[in-house]
Structures are given as C-alpha cells and as structure tokens.
Scaffold this active site. Structure first.
Site, PDB file in Angstrom:
ATOM      1  N   PHE A 240       0.838  -1.222   0.000  1.00 35.21           N
ATOM      2  CA  PHE A 240       0.000   0.000   0.000  1.00 35.21           C
ATOM      3  C   PHE A 240       0.862   1.258   0.000  1.00 35.21           C
ATOM      4  O   PHE A 240       0.456   2.292   0.514  1.00 35.21           O
ATOM      5  CB  PHE A 240      -0.977  -0.018   1.178  1.00 35.21           C
ATOM      6  CG  PHE A 240      -1.763  -1.302   1.264  1.00 35.21           C
ATOM      7  CD1 PHE A 240      -2.694  -1.607   0.291  1.00 35.21           C
ATOM      8  CD2 PHE A 240      -1.530  -2.215   2.273  1.00 35.21           C
ATOM      9  CE1 PHE A 240      -3.387  -2.807   0.327  1.00 35.21           C
ATOM     10  CE2 PHE A 240      -2.217  -3.418   2.321  1.00 35.21           C
ATOM     11  CZ  PHE A 240      -3.160  -3.717   1.343  1.00 35.21           C
ATOM     12  N   ILE A 466       2.226  -7.439  -6.012  1.00 39.04           N
ATOM     13  CA  ILE A 466       1.973  -7.145  -4.593  1.00 39.04           C
ATOM     14  C   ILE A 466       0.552  -7.549  -4.207  1.00 39.04           C
ATOM     15  O   ILE A 466       0.085  -7.229  -3.132  1.00 39.04           O
ATOM     16  CB  ILE A 466       2.241  -5.668  -4.264  1.00 39.04           C
ATOM     17  CG1 ILE A 466       1.208  -4.735  -4.911  1.00 39.04           C
ATOM     18  CG2 ILE A 466       3.637  -5.273  -4.727  1.00 39.04           C
ATOM     19  CD1 ILE A 466       1.296  -3.307  -4.380  1.00 39.04           C
ATOM     20  N   ARG A 630      -9.733  -0.280 -20.313  1.00 36.77           N
ATOM     21  CA  ARG A 630     -10.150  -1.673 -20.454  1.00 36.77           C
ATOM     22  C   ARG A 630      -9.617  -2.449 -19.252  1.00 36.77           C
ATOM     23  O   ARG A 630      -8.489  -2.233 -18.812  1.00 36.77           O
ATOM     24  CB  ARG A 630      -9.540  -2.220 -21.727  1.00 36.77           C
ATOM     25  CG  ARG A 630      -9.950  -3.617 -22.055  1.00 36.77           C
ATOM     26  CD  ARG A 630      -9.003  -4.112 -23.128  1.00 36.77           C
ATOM     27  NE  ARG A 630      -9.662  -4.966 -24.084  1.00 36.77           N
ATOM     28  CZ  ARG A 630      -9.093  -5.304 -25.244  1.00 36.77           C
ATOM     29  NH1 ARG A 630      -7.923  -4.820 -25.561  1.00 36.77           N
ATOM     30  NH2 ARG A 630      -9.714  -6.107 -26.062  1.00 36.77           N
ATOM     31  N   ILE A 631     -10.428  -3.350 -18.743  1.00 34.55           N
ATOM     32  CA  ILE A 631     -10.014  -4.116 -17.565  1.00 34.55           C
ATOM     33  C   ILE A 631      -9.344  -5.410 -18.033  1.00 34.55           C
ATOM     34  O   ILE A 631      -9.963  -6.251 -18.684  1.00 34.55           O
ATOM     35  CB  ILE A 631     -11.227  -4.408 -16.660  1.00 34.55           C
ATOM     36  CG1 ILE A 631     -11.858  -3.088 -16.190  1.00 34.55           C
ATOM     37  CG2 ILE A 631     -10.802  -5.253 -15.463  1.00 34.55           C
ATOM     38  CD1 ILE A 631     -10.928  -2.134 -15.459  1.00 34.55           C
ATOM     39  N   PRO A 634     -10.869  -9.052 -15.086  1.00 34.63           N
ATOM     40  CA  PRO A 634     -11.948  -8.522 -14.240  1.00 34.63           C
ATOM     41  C   PRO A 634     -11.986  -9.106 -12.828  1.00 34.63           C
ATOM     42  O   PRO A 634     -12.426  -8.440 -11.911  1.00 34.63           O
ATOM     43  CB  PRO A 634     -13.216  -8.906 -15.001  1.00 34.63           C
ATOM     44  CG  PRO A 634     -12.782  -9.131 -16.406  1.00 34.63           C
ATOM     45  CD  PRO A 634     -11.362  -9.626 -16.348  1.00 34.63           C
ATOM     46  N   GLN A 640      -9.751  -5.850  -6.195  1.00 34.51           N
ATOM     47  CA  GLN A 640      -9.006  -4.667  -5.742  1.00 34.51           C
ATOM     48  C   GLN A 640      -9.924  -3.500  -5.427  1.00 34.51           C
ATOM     49  O   GLN A 640      -9.694  -2.756  -4.474  1.00 34.51           O
ATOM     50  CB  GLN A 640      -7.998  -4.229  -6.810  1.00 34.51           C
ATOM     51  CG  GLN A 640      -6.750  -5.063  -6.842  1.00 34.51           C
ATOM     52  CD  GLN A 640      -5.587  -4.295  -7.454  1.00 34.51           C
ATOM     53  OE1 GLN A 640      -4.938  -3.498  -6.794  1.00 34.51           O
ATOM     54  NE2 GLN A 640      -5.331  -4.533  -8.715  1.00 34.51           N
ATOM     55  N   GLY A 704      -5.238   0.929 -14.884  1.00 36.41           N
ATOM     56  CA  GLY A 704      -4.859   0.278 -13.635  1.00 36.41           C
ATOM     57  C   GLY A 704      -5.885   0.597 -12.581  1.00 36.41           C
ATOM     58  O   GLY A 704      -6.601   1.592 -12.695  1.00 36.41           O
ATOM     59  N   GLU A 707      -5.555   2.023  -6.941  1.00 39.17           N
ATOM     60  CA  GLU A 707      -5.797   3.093  -5.975  1.00 39.17           C
ATOM     61  C   GLU A 707      -7.155   3.783  -6.097  1.00 39.17           C
ATOM     62  O   GLU A 707      -7.714   4.246  -5.111  1.00 39.17           O
ATOM     63  CB  GLU A 707      -4.663   4.122  -6.080  1.00 39.17           C
ATOM     64  CG  GLU A 707      -3.415   3.561  -5.448  1.00 39.17           C
ATOM     65  CD  GLU A 707      -2.115   4.092  -6.025  1.00 39.17           C
ATOM     66  OE1 GLU A 707      -1.443   4.839  -5.328  1.00 39.17           O
ATOM     67  OE2 GLU A 707      -1.769   3.731  -7.164  1.00 39.17           O
TER      68      GLU A 707
END
Lengths: 748, 212
Positions: A240, A466, A630-631, A634, A640, A704, A707
């Site tokens: 994080f 991570i 675009r993912i 999924p 996340q 991405g 966050e």
C-alpha cells in the site's frame, strides 16, 4: 498508437496463476527465506522522540546467551547517504542512514541492533541494551494550518484565474477545514530483510514494491557497485505504498551480514511498523468553494499542510486531482510542510488524491446542500470539457457516466434530501455520493519473452506482484500474443537481476508492462518464424517469415489453419532450445509536454444505517462505478476495488495513529488499538467497470485499478452520515461521539 | 505451476541441503541453531532425537512436536512461540506472522482440530498436541477444497493472510455457526485481510459449506 480490440484472453476473468502457491503456503515471502548459518537481528528503538543518546551500554546484552554482536553508531561500519533521486532510481524517504549520529528525531528510531542465534535471544538482548538520553520535549502536534512551515510561505501548486476576487464576490460559498489523521499502512506482512553476503555480493530478500530501486539504493548505502547487489521479492504481503522505498532495517540487515559474513534475518515487529516504515501524514486542508446560484462553480481554493519528519520533506500532494476534476475559471492550490518529531511519512495508497478528495468532495457536498441542489446533478453540471489546468484534452474520461450509471444502480432517484428523512425497518438511512479520480501513466519498462522447445513460454520483468495480479497479467499478455495457454507460461518477477521493470505503485504496472511485454512476445515470435524458414526439415523452409504467423501456439501461413505446426515441433526440428525477444515501454511520467491528460475516474455511492438509540452506525451498501480503461482481468480487478472500498470504510470510521503528546510515541501501535475494517464490517459492495479502452496509453487500452477505488469513499460516507444525522464530520475518522448530542455541562 | 518461483535463488529449503554443504558453510557449534532437521518420516515419531537435536545449544531445550502427522524432535528456546518454531526451526513457513499478539489471525493453525493463534502458544507447551498447518491441509498440486475455493473465488490478493484465513475457514466449517453470509463474516473476523478480499473470502467459504 496501435489498437488491439479483439482478444481471447485480455479482458477475460482468469484464475490467478500464482493462486495455488498462495493458498498452500508455498509462495515464498521475504521472511520465509532461510539459509545455513542464519542469524537473527532485532533492533533497539529509541524510547524518546526528541533529544540525543547520552550513553549506550551494551555490555550486559553482549554477554547474554546466543548473542553474536551488538551494533550501534560506533561499530556498524560504513553506511553511506544516497545521491538525490534521478527519475525512478535512488528513491528513499528516510535519507539518513541508521546510526549516522546520536540525535533522536522520532520515537522508535533505531539506535542499536542485536544479532543472535535465535530470534528470542536477539529480542531479549535488545531489551537489555541500556540507553540513556538527553531528553527534549517532542512536537507531534497535529494542528498544522498556521504552523511554521519548511518554506517561507505555502507553495503554489496550481493556479488559474483570480480566486481571491471570485471568492469575495461569490453568491454561494463554502469555507471549511478538513483534517485527516496519521494512517499506518499496516500490510499484514511485516517489513523484513534477509541479507546474504558471500564476501563480495549481497543477495537481499526484501519486502519491496520496487526491487530495482531497492538495489540501487542499497548499493549506494553499502558503497558497492549495483552489480554486487541483488534484491529479490518473489511475493509481497502487500505494501500500500509502505514498501515502495527502502527503510532503515534493510541497510541494518545488510550491514550485519557484511560484518559477520553470515546470513541475517531482520523482521520488523508490528510495533515498529508504526514508527520506522512510514505512514500517511496528518493533514489539514482548508477548502473554499464558490458557485453561482445555478450551481456553476466559480472558484476552487485548496490550502493544505501535511506534517513531515525533522530531516526529510514528504509532500502529500493533496492537490493531485483538484485542478482538473471540475470546470472552474478560478483555481488555486497551495501546499506546505510542517516538521514534527515523527518517523518519515510516505506514500500510502492514493497519496494526495485520497485525503485531497475527502476534503474536496466533502466541500462539494456541503456546497450542494447550500445550493439546494442534488449532489449528483451538481457534479454533472461542473463537468469540464478538457483538463483546464494543462489546457490539453482528456485521453479518455467518462466521469459523467460513472455518476449516472452509479445513480441508476444505487436507486439514487428515490433519495429524499431532507436530513433523517429516509427510514427502513426503524433504522435511519443516509445516502451519500462522491466522485473520484486517480492518475494513469506508463513508467519505463523492459521485459523479455522466451518461447521454449517444450511448448512453454517464459516472461521476465523486474517488477513485482503485490497482490494486484501482475503474475497473471503478464501471462495473459504473452498468451494473447502467442496463443500459448496461460497455464504453460512461466512468469518471473520480483528480482532486480531481471530486465528493469516498474515500481508497484501509482496503479501503473499494468499500463507500463503492456507495451514492453507485447513487443518482447512479438520479437520472440519473429525469431521463431525465422527458425521455421531457416531450418532443415521444417515444412516452412525457404518461405518468407513475413508470410508466416504464430497463432494459437502454432506456426502457420498467415490466416491458414491448414499445415500449422506447433511451436514446440518447430523448435525441436531445428534442434533449438528456445528463442527470445526483448521489449521496452516508454514512460509517460517524464513527459514535460503531454498531449493528453491521463486519469481514471469513478463514483462512489454509499448507504449508511444510523440507530441513535443504540449509537450504532453501519455501512449498509456501496455502489462503485469505475472508468479505468479496459479491464485486463476482471476478477482481481473487482477484488481490488472491493478491497479499496473496505479500506475506505476503515479510513472513514476507524483508522488513526495517535501520538502521545508527552513522549511522542504512537500509542495505539498494534492491530487491536489501530482498528482496521474486518470481515464483519464489510457491506454489500457492487462494482461496475465501464471498460472503455484508453488506446492513447497503450495498445490494449488498459490503465490500472490499484488506488482509484479508495478515493472518494470517505467523503461519500461522511456525506451519507450528514444526510442521516445532520452532523457534518470534517475530522476523520467519524467517531460515534461526534454523532451523539452532547449534554451541556457547566464545569465550575 | 506457471510461476518460476525458485529461479536464480540460492538454496532455501532444508530438503536441498546436504549435511556437508551445511557444515562447510557454518561452524558446527552454530549448526543446530541455524536449522534443525525435520524428522524424515512419521515412522520416526517416537524415535530417538536426531543428531542436531542432541547437540546442546546454549539456551535451548529439546522437545518433540507432532505437526501434520509427523513427529519432530527439535531444540527450541523455551521462550519460542509455536509460530516461530514452525517457521524458524521446522521451516514450515506457510504459517505467517502478522502481529505476534493474537490480533490479526495470520498465524492460525489447528491444535487438536481447533483453530488457534500460534503466536500466542509456547512451543514447549504443545508437545502432546496434534498440530496442523497449511502445509498439512494441501499442497499446490493437491489443493484442499477450501484452498481450491479460495483460488476460484479469488479470496485473496497478496496472499499473506491467506494461510490463516484458510485454516480458520477449514475449522469454521465444522463449528456450530448459522448458514448466512453474516455468520461467516462474524466467524472469520479474527482474520484481518488488509487487501480487503472479504467478499470473496465469504464466497469461498460459503461455496465449500454448500458442498458439504
């Protein structure tokens, strides 16, 4: 840029390739590594937050059973400072090497380290090192606005128009201060360093979100060439942000291994995690907003101050999102740093944007209330046409759709704006909304792909997984390009000896590795086709490589399934073990004149339930809509976002590291007193991805999701709390006592 | 297994060390503290202590632990927790340390079929117990249904708390809880997942409960 829209594997929910290792305990994290002759190190931490060491007496500790050495300033040996960061290299937050001087600047600062045969012996001896101090009064005060700053005046971060005049003449205004407390990352994996030294080369098993930078930093600190340091992080128990840059325990472990010529393991304790490995700083933000009565924003001003340590400047950057999220002619963001006797702050998930959006989106909700406007409509009305801070177009922005789709899924049209007006089963409901955004970028990346005689492929990149699913993402990209199934692709990450890869930060790993891995796979495919046309016995011998292609793991004439030969057979016939290709991604981060404003967007809708009679506040449900390109995969992407929402609930309701004003010690330095959301705190979370490819960023259109899901959650929750209770909480976390009417008591 | 997990790594597991390479690297006096050997098979359950265990290391005591159906005669520091003994002496590193205070659940193992925090148990007090760790539940090639459900439902991200989650989940399924998701959330709240994979953990546990 190329656009790849069709794929059998990109965008398809794919089981994590590292899943079986993780669920069986076989995945090797830093502290799982063990070596013959391993010794254990345990640091001695300062018990004051300001002052100096008067005397350090290790005589008793040195005599204790199993103790091999006690190191401190006088005998640790050379540890050098690191030159200023250059791009993505040589970055660290706490620049003073451990034990450099006798000054104490924060509580828990390492003053010595004990090395012993067992971890119990090391710890007991560390507790027996007698340190006396010249004690000064520390300053860990969380009042920040108005404090002396590291600069003469706050720094101007973004400016357009004339904010002062616009605010003065404004019809409708908000002017409030929002505070966010120190948050500690607290990944469940403790920071750890296992250092192996063979007399020349250091092999360092680290908890690192950036193995290449970690190598460069440690080589400098140890005074050896980078080739003599290898940093390995095969698996990381998340970070994080707290594991982006090296912390002092890494240099200590390496120095101990060097001095003793023995492998040394140093695992940071949970208590030390609150002192020695970074935190999100305490922040105060004053937000001033002005609007016309019709809801058009006319001015936005954000002035923030965050605390930093006594020696280093960490700027949270709370104005990360403010300059481009809404349309306004007048805007000013200023920031300042105030020194405190605290360990060094560092980036924590969504640095700047997450606390910045708590303040900005809270103020937006307050202004919507003042305007008597629906908060969704208010935001839609102020949607910008372009990035007004840089005067460039957005690469791909669907903020409006995030808000409208979210409103639809949430049932927002049923909201009645009056405070406490919505009830269900005797529980008062509150509905809140917030918008969010986070940057999108590419960071310079190299990768290699190998196609092998046994029909498998290998892809290597000096980045890390991570928890976001990077192992699987790399396998997907190679599979897309070659047709080799994901199950036959070995992915090698987490090693500084591999082609230089991106840090696992900024939510930019997926976008960064995409061009490099695609190119490496294409080049490996071309090398394979060359083998096919040059080898005796090959059915393609004498053909032109450009007339052939690698598809579904087979070499064939372009577009012709007939006569296709499996990759493995082509290599076997040629008696070649493998072919390989290298690829590279250019970064966008260093681009001083970007053509596009790259960001992801989202909207958070929250329902809370409030029962004043039993003082019970619960998050009932969250609807999140994310526009993050675009993912790629999924399944982990949804995971996340859900996890980020859970962290947002912690941020809004639970998380705060508290410092004792007398000693400067973080007093709730454990996982019972630093409260994080657990399973029972988790509401129903509905995640929707808009899935618009952002082809300006890379050929697959992927950005991405690490966050963005955390941004906006806290503001949506406090806005929902206001809707239910009429109480606006501007100081996180929301405490139950904030919501209870306090009896007026006269204290004589 | 798609990930080349041990590439470029020095030897990390006990199994790949010969006694010679081991002793040539370190002095014999420190050998036994550095690594204590695993008993080779369950047949040696009540057998005499192995070589390293009989080497007297200052400050350690000999004990025998029964882990995953095998007996291990080891030398441990009397202060050693079960967690540190599993990890540092037996090299069963699937069990993780997250807080060392019984607050996070990452170190959850089964002792006599009940889930406990191994950081709150002293190794010397577990000599008559049947201890099960994540390695005893299933390996990467032969996953337990709960492990498989965690992969299928993506019940983790970084994977660090996962061993503890799964050990808790396997025990929880046999405990007298109600059937709802809320029951699972409550029963699993002693295991913190900082990545916040809670919805998927609940989905995985419920999938296994529905199977049985």
């Amino acid at each position: 840029m190329d656009q790849i829209s069709e794929s059998k594997i990109i965008g398809v929910a794919t089981r994590r390739v590292d899943g079986p290792l993780k669920v069986s305990g076989a995945a090797m994290y830093a502290s799982d590594h063990h070596f013959p002759g391993l010794l254990y190190a345990w640091p001695v931490c300062a018990t004051i937050a300001k002052g100096s060491i008067a005397n350090l007496d290790s005589a008793q500790a040195e005599k204790m059973t199993g103790v091999v050495a006690v190191y401190h300033r006088a005998n640790i040996g050379k540890l050098y400072r690191v030159p200023p960061a250059a791009g993505m290299s040589l970055i660290l937050d706490e620049k003073r090497p451990p034990f450099e001087d006798d000054e104490i600047r924060y509580y828990g600062q390492y003053v010595a380290v004990v090395v012993a045969n067992t971890v119990e012996q090391a710890r007991a001896a560390a507790e027996s090192v007698k340190v006396t101090y010249n004690r000064d009064k520390p300053d860990a005060n969380s009042k920040l606005l108005g404090s002396p700053l590291t600069t003469d005046k706050p720094e101007e971060k973004s400016k357009r128009g004339d904010t002062a005049t616009a605010l003065k003449s404004a019809k409708v205004k908000v002017d409030e201060v929002y505070t966010t407390p120190v948050e500690t990352h607290n990944p469940i994996e403790l920071h750890a360093s296992v250092a192996v030294y063979d007399g020349q080369k250091f092999t360092l098993y680290e908890t690192s979100q950036a193995v290449v930078n970690h190598r460069d930093v440690l080589a400098q600190m140890l005074g050896v060439p980078p080739e003599q340091v290898q940093v390995i992080t095969r698996f990381l128990g998340s970070g994080f942000g707290g594991k982006l840059w090296p912390w002092p325990q890494s240099a200590l472990a390496a120095a101990c291994a060097r001095n003793l010529n023995r492998p040394v393991k140093l695992v940071v304790s949970r208590q030390m995690m609150f002192q020695n490995v970074g935190h999100r700083p305490a922040i105060e933000q004053r937000i001033q907003l002005a609007a016309e009565p019709d809801g058009k924003l006319t001015a936005v001003q954000q002035d923030y101050v965050n605390h930093t340590s006594m020696l280093d400047d960490y700027d949270e950057g709370c104005g990360e999102i403010t300059p481009f999220i809404y349309s306004t002619q007048n805007l000013l963001v200023t920031g300042g740093l105030a020194r405190r006797n605290v360990g060094n702050p560092t980036a924590m998930r969504g640095p700047g944007a997450v606390p910045g959006l708590f303040a900005l989106e809270s103020a937006m909700d307050e202004l919507a209330v003042s305007l008597k406007m629906d908060p969704v409509q208010f935001r839609l009305k102020n949607e910008p046409e372009m990035d007004e801070s840089l005067n460039i177009p957005f690469s791909s922005r669907h903020m409006k759709e995030c808000l409208t789709v979210g409103a639809e899924k949430f049932g927002w049209s049923n909201r009645t704006p009056q405070i406490g007006s919505m009830k269900k089963d005797g529980v008062t409901l509150g509905w809140g909304v917030a918008a969010c955004s986070w940057l999108a970028a590419r960071s310079e990346t190299q990768a290699s792909v190998e196609l092998r005689q046994d029909g498998s492929a290998r892809v290597a990149c000096g980045t890390q997984d991570i928890g976001g699913g990077t192992y699987t993402v790399l396998a997907q990209i190679v599979s897309h390009e070659t047709g080799i199934p994901v199950s036959k692709i070995d992915v090698v990450l987490g090693d500084s000896a591999l082609p230089s890869g991106p840090i696992s930060g900024g939510s930019w790993v997926t976008a960064s590795v995409t061009p490099a891995v695609l190119e490496a796979a294409q080049k490996a495919s071309q090398a394979l086709l060359l083998v096919a046309v040059k080898s005796d016995g090959s059915s393609f011998k004498g053909k032109k490589p450009e007339d052939l292609e690698l598809a579904d793991g087979m070499v064939r004439q372009k577009g012709q399934a007939q006569g296709a030969v499996p990759m493995a057979e082509v290599l076997q016939i040629a008696k070649v073990n493998s072919v390989s290709g290298q690829g590279k991604s250019e970064g966008t981060l260093e681009d001083s004149k970007p053509k596009y404003s790259f960001h992801s967007y989202g909207a958070q809708f929250v329902e809370i339930g409030w029962q004043p009679e039993i003082a019970r506040l619960r998050i009932n449900r969250v609807v999140t809509v994310i526009d993050a390109g675009r993912i790629m995969n999924p399944r982990p992407a949804r995971n996340q976002i859900e996890g980020a929402v859970v962290m947002g609930i912690g941020m809004a309701l639970f998380e705060e590291t508290m410092y004792d004003s007398r000693s400067g010690a973080p007093i709730n330095n454990n996982l019972a007193d630093y409260v994080m959301a657990v399973n029972a705190d988790t509401p129903q979370i509905e995640v929707t991805f808009l899935d618009y490819p952002d082809y300006n960023l890379n050929a697959l259109g992927v950005r991405g999701v690490g966050e963005i899901g955390l941004a906006g959650v806290a503001a949506a929750i406090t806005s929902a709390v206001y809707h239910a209770t009429g109480i606006r909480v501007r100081d996180l976390p929301v405490r139950i006592e904030d919501l209870l009417p306090m009896p007026k008591v006269n204290i004589a | 297994m798609a990930i080349d997990e041990h590439e470029n790594e020095p030897k990390t597991s006990l199994g790949r060390l010969t006694r010679r390479s081991f002793l040539s690297h370190v002095g014999a006096a420190t050998a036994a503290t550095a690594i204590a050997p695993l008993a080779s098979s369950s047949a040696s359950a009540e057998a005499a202590p192995t070589e390293a265990a009989s080497t007297k290391i200052p400050g350690t005591v000999p004990i025998t632990l029964r882990v995953n159906g095998q007996s291990h005669a080891v030398q441990v520091d009397p202060r050693a927790t079960l967690l540190d003994t599993l990890r540092e002496t037996l090299h069963l590193t699937g069990t993780k340390k997250g807080c060392d205070h019984g607050q996070c659940g990452a170190c959850t193992v089964h002792v006599n079929e009940r889930r406990i925090n191994s950081c709150l148990a002293l190794a010397v007090m577990q000599q008559n117990a049947e201890i099960t760790t994540i390695e005893g539940i299933g390996g990467p090639e032969n996953l337990h249904p709960m492990q498989d459900a965690f992969v299928e439902h993506d019940g983790f991200q970084c994977g660090y708390c996962t061993s503890g989650q799964i050990m808790s989940a396997v025990a929880m399924v046999k405990e007298p809880w109600g059937k709802t998701d809320a029951d699972v959330r409550e029963a699993m709240s002693g295991n913190i997942c900082r990545c916040g994979a809670y919805p998927n953990i609940v989905a995985a546990v419920q999938a296994v409960r529905r199977m049985s």
